[in-house]
Scaffold this motif. Structure first.
Motif, PDB file in Angstrom:
ATOM      1  N   LEU A  41      -1.660  -5.081  -3.995  1.00 24.63           N
ATOM      2  CA  LEU A  41      -2.665  -4.094  -4.370  1.00 24.63           C
ATOM      3  C   LEU A  41      -1.928  -2.917  -5.002  1.00 24.63           C
ATOM      4  N   ARG A  42      -2.239  -2.636  -6.254  1.00 29.61           N
ATOM      5  CA  ARG A  42      -1.568  -1.544  -6.958  1.00 29.61           C
ATOM      6  C   ARG A  42      -2.533  -0.374  -7.118  1.00 29.61           C
ATOM      7  N   VAL A  43      -2.116   0.773  -6.621  1.00 28.16           N
ATOM      8  CA  VAL A  43      -2.896   1.994  -6.791  1.00 28.16           C
ATOM      9  C   VAL A  43      -2.473   2.633  -8.108  1.00 28.16           C
ATOM     10  N   THR A  44      -3.420   2.811  -9.014  1.00 29.55           N
ATOM     11  CA  THR A  44      -3.098   3.361 -10.333  1.00 29.55           C
ATOM     12  C   THR A  44      -3.405   4.858 -10.444  1.00 29.55           C
ATOM     13  N   SER A  45      -4.247   5.378  -9.551  1.00 33.05           N
ATOM     14  CA  SER A  45      -4.519   6.810  -9.493  1.00 33.05           C
ATOM     15  C   SER A  45      -5.170   7.116  -8.142  1.00 33.05           C
ATOM     16  N   PRO A  46      -4.973   8.346  -7.629  1.00 31.97           N
ATOM     17  CA  PRO A  46      -4.299   9.486  -8.257  1.00 31.97           C
ATOM     18  C   PRO A  46      -2.776   9.330  -8.242  1.00 31.97           C
ATOM     19  N   THR A  52       2.615   0.068  -5.300  1.00 35.31           N
ATOM     20  CA  THR A  52       2.174  -1.292  -5.022  1.00 35.31           C
ATOM     21  C   THR A  52       2.338  -1.589  -3.540  1.00 35.31           C
ATOM     22  N   TYR A  53       1.292  -2.152  -2.947  1.00 35.95           N
ATOM     23  CA  TYR A  53       1.272  -2.411  -1.513  1.00 35.95           C
ATOM     24  C   TYR A  53       0.886  -3.871  -1.256  1.00 35.95           C
ATOM     25  N   ASP A  54       1.463  -4.455  -0.191  1.00 35.71           N
ATOM     26  CA  ASP A  54       1.118  -5.820   0.184  1.00 35.71           C
ATOM     27  C   ASP A  54      -0.203  -5.844   0.940  1.00 35.71           C
ATOM     28  N   THR A  55      -0.971  -6.922   0.736  1.00 31.50           N
ATOM     29  CA  THR A  55      -2.194  -7.161   1.493  1.00 31.50           C
ATOM     30  C   THR A  55      -2.212  -8.624   1.920  1.00 31.50           C
ATOM     31  N   ALA A  56      -2.967  -8.921   2.969  1.00 33.03           N
ATOM     32  CA  ALA A  56      -3.089 -10.299   3.452  1.00 33.03           C
ATOM     33  C   ALA A  56      -4.413 -10.888   2.971  1.00 33.03           C
ATOM     34  N   ILE A  57      -4.354 -12.052   2.313  1.00 27.77           N
ATOM     35  CA  ILE A  57      -5.541 -12.687   1.751  1.00 27.77           C
ATOM     36  C   ILE A  57      -6.428 -13.212   2.869  1.00 27.77           C
ATOM     37  N   GLY A  58      -7.707 -12.895   2.819  1.00 30.16           N
ATOM     38  CA  GLY A  58      -8.652 -13.411   3.801  1.00 30.16           C
ATOM     39  C   GLY A  58      -8.880 -14.905   3.619  1.00 30.16           C
ATOM     40  N   VAL A 128     -13.503  -6.363  -0.678  1.00 27.31           N
ATOM     41  CA  VAL A 128     -13.430  -5.645   0.596  1.00 27.31           C
ATOM     42  C   VAL A 128     -11.969  -5.472   1.003  1.00 27.31           C
ATOM     43  N   LEU A 129     -11.637  -4.253   1.412  1.00 29.73           N
ATOM     44  CA  LEU A 129     -10.342  -3.956   2.011  1.00 29.73           C
ATOM     45  C   LEU A 129     -10.592  -3.614   3.478  1.00 29.73           C
ATOM     46  N   VAL A 130      -9.974  -4.358   4.382  1.00 30.61           N
ATOM     47  CA  VAL A 130     -10.140  -4.104   5.817  1.00 30.61           C
ATOM     48  C   VAL A 130      -8.919  -3.351   6.310  1.00 30.61           C
ATOM     49  N   ALA A 131      -9.143  -2.175   6.881  1.00 22.22           N
ATOM     50  CA  ALA A 131      -8.054  -1.322   7.362  1.00 22.22           C
ATOM     51  C   ALA A 131      -7.680  -1.714   8.782  1.00 22.22           C
ATOM     52  N   ASP A 132      -6.432  -2.095   8.992  1.00 20.91           N
ATOM     53  CA  ASP A 132      -5.975  -2.407  10.339  1.00 20.91           C
ATOM     54  C   ASP A 132      -6.066  -1.151  11.206  1.00 20.91           C
ATOM     55  N   ASP A 133      -6.273  -1.358  12.512  1.00 23.28           N
ATOM     56  CA  ASP A 133      -6.439  -0.199  13.388  1.00 23.28           C
ATOM     57  C   ASP A 133      -5.220   0.079  14.250  1.00 23.28           C
ATOM     58  N   ILE A 134      -4.181  -0.757  14.109  1.00 25.59           N
ATOM     59  CA  ILE A 134      -2.923  -0.498  14.809  1.00 25.59           C
ATOM     60  C   ILE A 134      -1.768  -0.769  13.846  1.00 25.59           C
ATOM     61  N   ASP A 135      -0.622  -0.199  14.150  1.00 23.12           N
ATOM     62  CA  ASP A 135       0.563  -0.429  13.319  1.00 23.12           C
ATOM     63  C   ASP A 135       1.187  -1.769  13.696  1.00 23.12           C
ATOM     64  N   GLU A 136       1.069  -2.728  12.818  1.00 19.74           N
ATOM     65  CA  GLU A 136       1.615  -4.066  13.049  1.00 19.74           C
ATOM     66  C   GLU A 136       1.804  -4.755  11.707  1.00 19.74           C
ATOM     67  N   ALA A 137       2.493  -5.893  11.736  1.00 21.37           N
ATOM     68  CA  ALA A 137       2.658  -6.680  10.513  1.00 21.37           C
ATOM     69  C   ALA A 137       1.308  -7.269  10.123  1.00 21.37           C
ATOM     70  N   LEU A 138       1.145  -7.541   8.827  1.00 14.99           N
ATOM     71  CA  LEU A 138      -0.111  -8.104   8.337  1.00 14.99           C
ATOM     72  C   LEU A 138      -0.395  -9.465   8.972  1.00 14.99           C
ATOM     73  N   SER A 167      -0.990   2.164   8.005  1.00 18.93           N
ATOM     74  CA  SER A 167      -0.345   3.293   7.323  1.00 18.93           C
ATOM     75  C   SER A 167      -0.888   3.462   5.905  1.00 18.93           C
ATOM     76  N   PHE A 168      -1.108   2.347   5.204  1.00 20.70           N
ATOM     77  CA  PHE A 168      -1.646   2.412   3.846  1.00 20.70           C
ATOM     78  C   PHE A 168      -3.107   2.853   3.862  1.00 20.70           C
ATOM     79  N   SER A 169      -3.869   2.344   4.823  1.00 25.67           N
ATOM     80  CA  SER A 169      -5.284   2.738   4.896  1.00 25.67           C
ATOM     81  C   SER A 169      -5.425   4.230   5.188  1.00 25.67           C
ATOM     82  N   ASP A 170      -4.507   4.776   5.977  1.00 24.47           N
ATOM     83  CA  ASP A 170      -4.539   6.219   6.261  1.00 24.47           C
ATOM     84  C   ASP A 170      -4.314   7.021   4.977  1.00 24.47           C
ATOM     85  N   ILE A 171      -3.435   6.517   4.099  1.00 24.73           N
ATOM     86  CA  ILE A 171      -3.171   7.192   2.821  1.00 24.73           C
ATOM     87  C   ILE A 171      -4.436   7.173   1.956  1.00 24.73           C
ATOM     88  N   LEU A 172      -5.104   6.009   1.903  1.00 25.32           N
ATOM     89  CA  LEU A 172      -6.323   5.902   1.108  1.00 25.32           C
ATOM     90  C   LEU A 172      -7.419   6.828   1.644  1.00 25.32           C
TER      91      LEU A 172
END
Length: 594
Positions: A41-46, A52-58, A128-138, A167-172
Motif C-alpha cells: 500500500l503506497r501513500v501518495t499524499s499528504p 510504502t507499507y506492507d498489507t496482508a491480503i484477505g 477495505v483496510l482493517v486496522a489491527d488493534d495490537i502491535d503484532e506481525a501481519l 502502527s500504520f493505522s495510527d498514522i492514517l
C-alpha cells in the motif's frame, strides 16, 4: 464472536468429525508454518506520511492480482469497527462521478473480518483496510467457520480487503483527524512472482461432495475453470498439479472404529467421515480411495501427455457419481475412466493395495508436499490454490483465479486467454497507449500485457525495429526494406515503382538512379535530356520519362544505352574453307562518346 488470531489447537475428537482437520495428526497447529501473503500500500499524499507499507491480503473477496487501485481513505465517525450495516447510521461510501474510489478504514474486533468487509461493500466502498488493534506481525484475514448466516454474504464479497499494522493505522487516523486528504494506491502487481513464460499452479482439493458450503464452492469452481485450465495446459502455458490432503491416525488408535472406517493402509492415510456419522452412508476411507484414484488419473494422463484429462475426469465424476445418488463408488468411477479412454490397469497399479501395512508412494508424496517450502506455507485448509509457489488469497472463482494465474506470466508472454476483455482492459486501444505508431504501415510499439501496456519497438516479419518505443522506432538490419520500405522514400506511377531503401551496410536511404533528393522524405526525377546527362550523340533523340529517359537514333541506327551511342547494324557470315571457318563481321560505329 471474534475471529481467531491464529489457528487454534484442535482436539482429536473434534478432528474426527470435521472437514478441515489437517492440524490434528499430520502437522500440529502449534508447529504449522503459516505464510502471510502480502501486497503493498503506497501513500501518495499528504507529503508527511508518503511511503510504502506492507498489507496482508484477505482470504475472501476478489484481490486485483496483477493490477493496482488508487483511492481516498475514509475513517467513519460511527460504526468504526464495521460490524453493523452503515445504512443504520445514514453513511454511504459511494464515490461521486469523477471522484477517486473510496477505501474505508475500519477497526479490528467484535465481529468476523468478512462481515466488516461485507458491510462496507454494501455501503458502496471500493476496498477495505482493517486496522489491527495490537502491535503484532501481519496475519491473514480468513473466512469464518461455516454457518448458514456467514455463507450467505462471504460468497458475495467482491471488493478487495487488506489488514494493516496498528502502527500504520495510527498514522492514517492521525492524518485524517487533522483534515488531510489521504491518497493511497493498493498494489497487487508483485503479489505473485512472474519470472518467465510459464506458470506453475496447484489446487489442493477433495473428492468429497458432501462437506458443506466450501465443497459446493470447490465443485462449482472446478466445473467453471475446466475450460480456461485446459486451454492453458494444452498450449503449454501452464503446468498444473492437483493435490489431496490426508492425515494419519496415531498408532494407539489404528484399531479403533474411527480409524478403520476413515483410513487405508493401517491408519496411514485418512479422511473424515462425509456425514460425520460412522453408522450411516459413506466412510472416510471411501473418500481417501477416490482421492487416490483421482491422483492416479492425473499421473496416467500426464504420462500420455494429456494432463488436462484430469479436469474431464473430475467434472464428469462430480456429475455422474454424486454421493446423494449413492453412486460414489468404483463402478461409477470405472465407467468415467473408460469413457475418457484412460488405461484402467495402469490406474489400478498406481493405486496399489489399500489394505497393505505399508506406505502408499502416491499418498506419501502428497503428505510430504503438504509441508511448506520456500515462500509457500503449509497447506492446512481446503481448498488451497498455489500459484508460482504463492498461496492464492481470495474467492475461488473462475475470473479471480484466472487473473491470479495471468499475473504469474512475465510481461509480454501472456497467452491470449489472459488478454480478453473480461480479464483485463487493453490499454493500447486508447491513444495507442501513448506509444510510437506508424500509421501508414499500421505498426505499433504498444504491447498489451496483463499488468498494463509496454512501449517496445516491434519485430515484424523477422525485421527488428529499434528506438525508445515511445517517440520513435526505426527498422534496422537485414530485410528492413520489406517493412514500409525501411522508412525511405518510395513512389509508384504508371506501373513503375521506385524505392530509396538500400538493404546494405545496416540499411540506408539513397535515391535510386534517375532521381535526386535525401532519399528519406523525397526523391525527384532527374531530367537527363535537359541536363544533358544522356542521349547526347549527334544521331540521338532524347525524351525524358519518370525515373529514366527514352533515346532513339536516326537513320535506322541502334542506341546502345551502356555506351550512350548509336551504331549501325552488324552482319555475321560464315564460309567453309579447308575444314575451318572464317567469320567476317562488318559493323560501323558512327559515334562513341561525344
Amino acid at each position: 464472536m471474534m475471529q481467531m488470531r491464529r489457528p487454534p489447537r484442535v482436539s482429536m475428537s473434534r478432528c474426527l468429525g470435521v472437514f478441515l482437520f489437517i492440524g490434528c495428526f499430520l502437522v500440529p497447529a502449534s508447529l504449522a508454518r503459516f505464510i502471510v501473503e502480502k501486497n503493498s500500500l503506497r501513500v501518495t499524499s499528504p507529503e508527511k506520511i508518503k511511503g510504502t507499507y506492507d498489507t496482508a491480503i484477505g482470504n475472501f473477496g476478489i484481490p486485483k492480482y496483477g493490477g493496482s487501485m488508487a483511492g481516498v481513505v475514509v475513517y467513519p465517525k460511527d460504526n468504526k469497527n464495521g460490524c453493523r450495516e452503515f445504512a443504520d447510521f445514514g453513511i454511504s461510501f459511494k464515490s461521486k462521478a469523477g471522484a477517486l474510489p473510496t477505501f474505508v478504514l475500519v477497526d479490528r474486533g467484535d465481529c468476523f473480518f468478512a462481515l466488516k468487509v461485507w458491510n462496507v461493500q454494501k455501503a458502496g466502498a471500493s476496498a477495505v483496510l482493517v486496522a489491527d488493534d495490537i502491535d503484532e506481525a501481519l496475519i491473514t484475514m480468513d473466512t469464518p467457520q461455516e454457518d448458514g448466516s456467514s455463507a450467505k454474504y462471504v460468497e458475495n464479497i467482491t471488493i478487495p480487503s487488506a489488514l494493516i499494522e496498528k502502527s500504520f493505522s495510527d498514522i492514517l487516523k492521525k492524518s485524517l483527524s487533522n483534515g488531510d486528504m489521504v491518497n493511497v494506491n493498493l498494489d497487487w502487481r508483485e503479489a505473485v512472482p512472474h519470472p518467465d513464460d510459464r506458470v506453475e499452479y496447484e489446487l489442493w482439493t477433495n473428492s468429497n461432495d458432501e462437506c458443506g458450503v466450501k465443497c459446493d464452492m470447490l465443485m462449482e469452481f472446478v466445473k467453471d475453470f475446466k475450460g480456461p485450465a485446459q486451454i492453458l495446459e494444452r498450449g503449454g502455458y501452464t503446468q498444473f498439479t492437483p493435490h489431496y490432503i490426508t492425515w494419519y491416525c496415531p498408532q494407539a488408535f489404528t484399531l479403533s472404529r474411527q480409524c478403520k472406517s476413515q483410513c487405508i493402509n493401517h491408519g496411514r492415510y485418512c479422511a473424515p467421515d462425509p456425514e460425520q456419522d460412522f453408522s450411516i452412508g459413506y466412510e472416510g476411507k471411501d473418500v481417501v480411495l477416490e482421492n487416490l484414484r483421482q491422483l492416479c488419473v492425473y499421473k496416467v494422463a500426464n504420462e500420455t501427455h494429456r494432463p488436462w484429462t484430469w479436469w474431464d475426469y473430475v467434472t464428469d465424476f462430480q456429475i455422474r457419481c454424486p454421493m446423494k445418488e449413492k453412486k460414489y463408488n468404483k463402478e461409477c468411477s470405472d465407467s468415467v475412466i473408460r469413457s475418457l479412454g484412460l488405461d484402467m490397469k495402469k490406474i489400478e497399479k498406481c493405486m496399489g493395495d489399500p489394505d497393505a501395512d505399508s506406505d502408499n508412494p502416491v499418498l506419501k508424496e502428497e503428505q510430504d508436499a503438504q509441508v511448506g517450502k520456500g515462500t509457500r506455507g503449509d497447506v492446512t485448509i481446503l481448498p488451497t490454490l498455489v500459484v508460482n509457489n504463492r498461496q492464492y488469497r481470495g474467492k475461488l472463482a473462475k475470473g479471480a483465479v484466472l487473473k491470479a494465474i495471468c499475473s504469474g506470466f512475465e510481461e509480454t508472454t501472456e497467452p491470449a486467454v489472459c488478454l480478453t476483455g473480461d480479464v483485463e482492459s487493453n490499454e493500447c486501444l486508447e491513444n495507442n497507449g501513448g506509444c510510437w505508431k506508424d500509421n501508414v504501415a499500421n505498426i505499433t510499439a504498444c504491447k498489451d500485457t496483463f499488468r498494463g501496456r509496454v512501449c517496445e519497438c516491434p519485430l515484424v516479419d523477422g525485421v527488428q525495429f529499434k528506438g525508445d518505443g515511445y517517440s520513435h522506432c526505426e527498422v534496422s538490419g537485414p530485410g528492413r526494406c520489406k517493412i514500409n520500405n525501411g522508412g525511405c522514400w518510395h513512389e509508384s506511377r504508371e506501373g513503375h515503382a521506385f524505392s530509396a531503401c538500400l538493404d546494405v551496410d545496416g540499411g540506408k536511404c539513397q535515391c535510386p538512379s534517375g532521381f535526386k533528393g535525401d532519399g528519406k522524405n523525397s526523391c525527384e526525377d532527374i531530367d537527363e535530356c535537359k541536363e544533358k546527362k544522356a542521349c547526347q550523340c549527334a544521331e540521338c533523340s532524347c525524351k525524358n520519362t519518370w525515373g529514366s529517359y527514352d533515346c532513339s537514333c536516326s537513320g535506322g541506327l541502334l542506341y546502345i544505352r551502356d555506351h550512350d551511342t548509336c551504331i549501325g547494324e552488324f552482319v555475321c557470315s560464315k564460309t567453309r574453307n579447308s575444314n575451318r571457318y572464317e567469320t567476317s563481321i562488318l559493323w560501323a560505329a558512327y559515334s562513341l562518346y561525344p
